[in-house]
Design an enzyme around this catalytic site. Structure first.
Site, short mmCIF file in Angstrom:
data_model
loop_
_atom_site.label_atom_id
_atom_site.label_comp_id
_atom_site.label_asym_id
_atom_site.label_seq_id
_atom_site.Cartn_x
_atom_site.Cartn_y
_atom_site.Cartn_z
CG ASP A 475 1.47 -2.42 1.03
OD1 ASP A 475 2.28 -2.62 0.10
OD2 ASP A 475 1.69 -2.79 2.20
CG ASP A 545 8.08 -4.45 3.26
OD1 ASP A 545 7.59 -3.33 3.51
OD2 ASP A 545 7.41 -5.38 2.76
#
Length: 724
Positions: A475, A545
């Site tokens: 990430d 997301d």
């Protein structure tokens, strides 16, 4: 195939369905001649005589420099009569920057050439290197063209070399310059725009005189503007019309420009972001630029997309994983966020095993002092107060239940409340005496420094060596600010952003090579680094997301314009959705998520028995279609941005079977039968659609079409289409 006509000093590049032609003109400049539908190299003389001489400067005219503003060039010069955007700008010690690049030599090599420190096409049949020499400085430029006979993608890059004894400053070095000298066509520009949670939305606008500039200055390719531009002719659609695509295999700050000039020539360029860029090139040094993938299609956007999908699969993604069955994962992030312990995780793992999920991924919060996003980043040691028995206990539970184990990292970041920052505060990107910008309460580690990259490599490697981990989610949760490092002198600070990206690539390369059996998924606060450069190391990326099924139809549609569905990580999430608050049917969430690397982003223990049965069926369905996800051709049939439906289908290369997904957004009264025309089938074959119980020829399905079903709001349906 690459051919060189010595008499006409003409280069003829032929791919699967395109030709790219250029020639050395009478004043020694490399002039662009043609880019479009495939032609025969026997037409080289005709093209040079007509298209070339129409724009070429006249060698017998002492004012010929002022004519270069009309000439389609393979490398735009600066301050010598060409007033368009330059490709390369070189500043000498006295501050002078004018340039005139002339042909010096060329060579044709077999195969693809490696690119030092950056992602590059792994395959090509031949590579052409044309060397240009600047008349006013001791610099040379290598223009590189990688050609594959079976591909419609031409790979370009550029290298600047200092052959003198004094340093120069490279103020701009784009990867390519492509000219479209065609006044009969009106082009529109397509770009993939957005923001966090709504990435890669296609936006089309007419191209008019002046400069269209797409860019990111955020330190990575970004949620907001993907490093891709397409020029599409007027009235082009999914399956008709001419399109030119320009995509960067690069993950940093970038720029892409399209300049339509007064004489109808369109110059397209792009590469490393040139705002505030500067690179000190000392004697004997070379600056390599990222590769760009150019694509020509005469079969509309769909044809361009399928060519790019094949290119990424065959030439960019790691061959070990490109066609390997994707893990079907359950990720605990939206199920628990930071609030988890062994008991919560074990319950999810146990349920996953019952439902057919094969991999459990432990997300943020397993390390250091990490109970929120305010602390702990950089401390890659297991928090055994939260995980009794450490990672081993969770991994053992997975093994007992027949699951593999995956783990989340954010290697490029550091929290100020961390042992790493307290020990090495200078490792964070910052300028002494200036309060740093913070994003998500974290700073970015200075990856321009080798010792920082080395430390993170060892810290992550230790976790991977000591634990049975098969999957890593990598990430990156904030954008770059400050753009400064204490390790570079003032005349090299302009190198910072590109050097950071090289540091990221170095870490990614070392980790993926050190742990070849670990599957790496990219993520950057969702889809913030979804680009061709990242795909070189990460076979798939977390697409966004935003896990809402309806929003995902748009995100996945836009992403597919350039990237294959196998590269998109697509999960079923809980409702009400955590980003939008919307509630959609479980079946709809599963249908949309099946068009990619599927998985689950929820607490499986909280599902109803009916939903659990749906998970079992979704997993079974995915295993049935995964070959199409990995290898099939995508056809986009109904645009979710401009209609009440989202419809896509995947068709096998041999046209023997296909998989269709449709979503209806709203139910309307008196909404009469809607007909949808399928694409990509073989007109001569006969097919059966299991769910409808009908048999028809490919011609009938494509030309007569099918009536769409009437559904409730947010309803979805799937069809499995098989040759009989």
């Amino acid at each position: 195939m690459i051919e060189f006509d010595r008499e006409k000093t003409c280069f003829f590049l032929n791919g699967k369905n395109y030709s790219y032609v250029m020639a050395v003109n009478g004043v020694g400049m490399l002039q662009h001649i043609y880019y479009g539908k495939k032609l025969s190299s026997s037409d080289a003389a005709f093209l040079v005589k007509t298209h070339g001489e129409a724009y070429a400067p006249h060698a017998d005219d002492p004012n010929y420099d002022m004519q270069t503003d009309m000439m389609p060039s393979e490398c735009g010069s600066f301050a010598r009569g060409d007033f368009r955007e330059p490709t390369v700008v070189i500043e000498r010690a006295d501050g002078a920057r004018m340039s005139r690049f002339r042909y010096l030599s060329h060579q044709i090599e077999k195969g693809a050439l490696p690119l030092q420190g950056m992602p590059c096409a792994r395959q090509a049949d031949e590579t052409l290197i044309v060397t240009l020499k600047d008349d006013f400085s001791d610099t040379e430029i290598d223009l590189k063209y990688c050609v594959s006979d079976a591909s419609d993608v031409l790979v370009r890059s550029l290298a600047v070399r200092n052959v003198g004894s004094e340093p120069v400053q490279v103020k701009k070095a784009f990867s390519f310059c492509a000219e479209l000298p065609d006044t009969r066509r009106v082009f529109s520009a397509l770009r993939l725009t957005g923001a966090w949670g709504r990435e890669r939305a296609p936006v089309v606008s007419p191209l008019s005189e002046g400069v269209l500039r797409l860019r990111s200055s955020r330190g990575y390719s970004s949620h907001h503007m993907n490093p891709f531009l397409a020029l599409i002719e007027e009235n082009a659609g999914e399956e008709r019309g001419e399109c030119y695509g320009f995509a960067l295999l690069y993950s940093g700050s970038f720029a892409l420009t399209a300049e339509l000039t007064h004489n109808g020539i369109t110059r397209v360029q792009g590469g490393i972001g040139d705002e505030f860029f500067s690179w000190k090139l000392c004697a004997g040094e070379t600056l390599e630029t990222p590769q760009a993938a150019l694509c020509y299609s005469a079969q509309g956007l769909g044809g361009m997309s399928r060519a790019y999908h094949d290119f990424f699969r065959t030439a960019v993604v790691d061959p070990k994983y490109v066609y390997a069955r994707r893990p079907i994962v359950v990720n605990n992030w939206e199920a628990t966020y930071f609030d988890f312990d062994n008991e919560k995780l074990f319950a999810i793992i146990d349920e996953a095993a019952k439902l057919g999920v094969d991999t459990f991924v432990l997300d943020d919060g397993w390390f250091g002092k990490r109970d929120s996003d305010t602390s702990g980043l950089g401390d890659w040691t297991v928090n055994e107060n939260k995980l009794k028995g450490g990672l081993r206990a969770v991994i053992d539970r997975c093994k007992q239940r027949g699951l593999k184990f995956g783990l989340w990292f954010e290697p490029e970041m550091v929290s100020e409340d961390s042992d790493l920052f307290r020990t090495h505060p200078d490792w964070a990107i910052a300028k002494a005496g200036v309060e740093p910008c913070r994003g998500r309460t974290q700073l970015i580690l200075d990856f321009t420094r080798k010792e920082v990259v080395d430390y993170i490599f060892e810290a992550v490697s230790k976790i991977l060596r000591e634990n049975d981990i098969s999957y890593v989610k990598w990430d990156k949760n904030r954008e770059m600010t400050e753009n400064f490092t204490k390790d570079l002198p003032p005349d090299r600070q302009g190198e910072f952003c590109h050097r950071y990206v090289l540091g990221f690539y170095d870490l990614a390369k070392r980790l993926t090579e050190a742990f070849p059996d670990v599957f790496f998924e990219g993520c950057a606060s969702g889809g913030g680094r979804f680009d061709g450069g990242a795909l070189y190391y990460f076979p798939q990326s977390w697409t966004s997301d935003d896990t809402d099924a309806l929003e995902r139809t748009k995100i996945q549609w836009g992403t597919s314009i350039l990237y294959p569905v196998s590269s998109m990580s697509c999960h079923v999430s809980a409702c009400p959705n955590h980003q939008t608050g919307r509630t959609t049917p479980f079946a709809t969430r599963g249908a949309v998520a099946s068009l990619g690397a599927t998985g689950y982003e929820l607490d499986l223990t909280k599902l109803s028995e009916e939903e659990k049965q749906q998970v079992i069926k979704q997993v079974e369905n995915y295993k049935r279609i995964d070959e199409l996800i990995l290898k099939g051709d995508l056809y986009r049939l109904s645009d979710p941005f401009n209609s009440n439906y989202f419809c896509e289908m995947l068709v096998s290369k041999d046209k023997s079977h296909a998989y269709f997904v449709g979503v209806q957004f709203h139910a309307y009264p008196c909404d009469h039968e809607r007909v949808l025309f399928l694409h990509g089938l073989d007109a001569e074959k006969t097919y059966r659609i299991k769910e409808l119980g009908v048999t028809a020829s490919g011609a009938a399905l494509m030309d007569a079409g099918l009536c769409l079903p009437h559904l409730q709001d947010c309803g979805a349906w799937t069809w499995h289409i098989e040759e009989v």
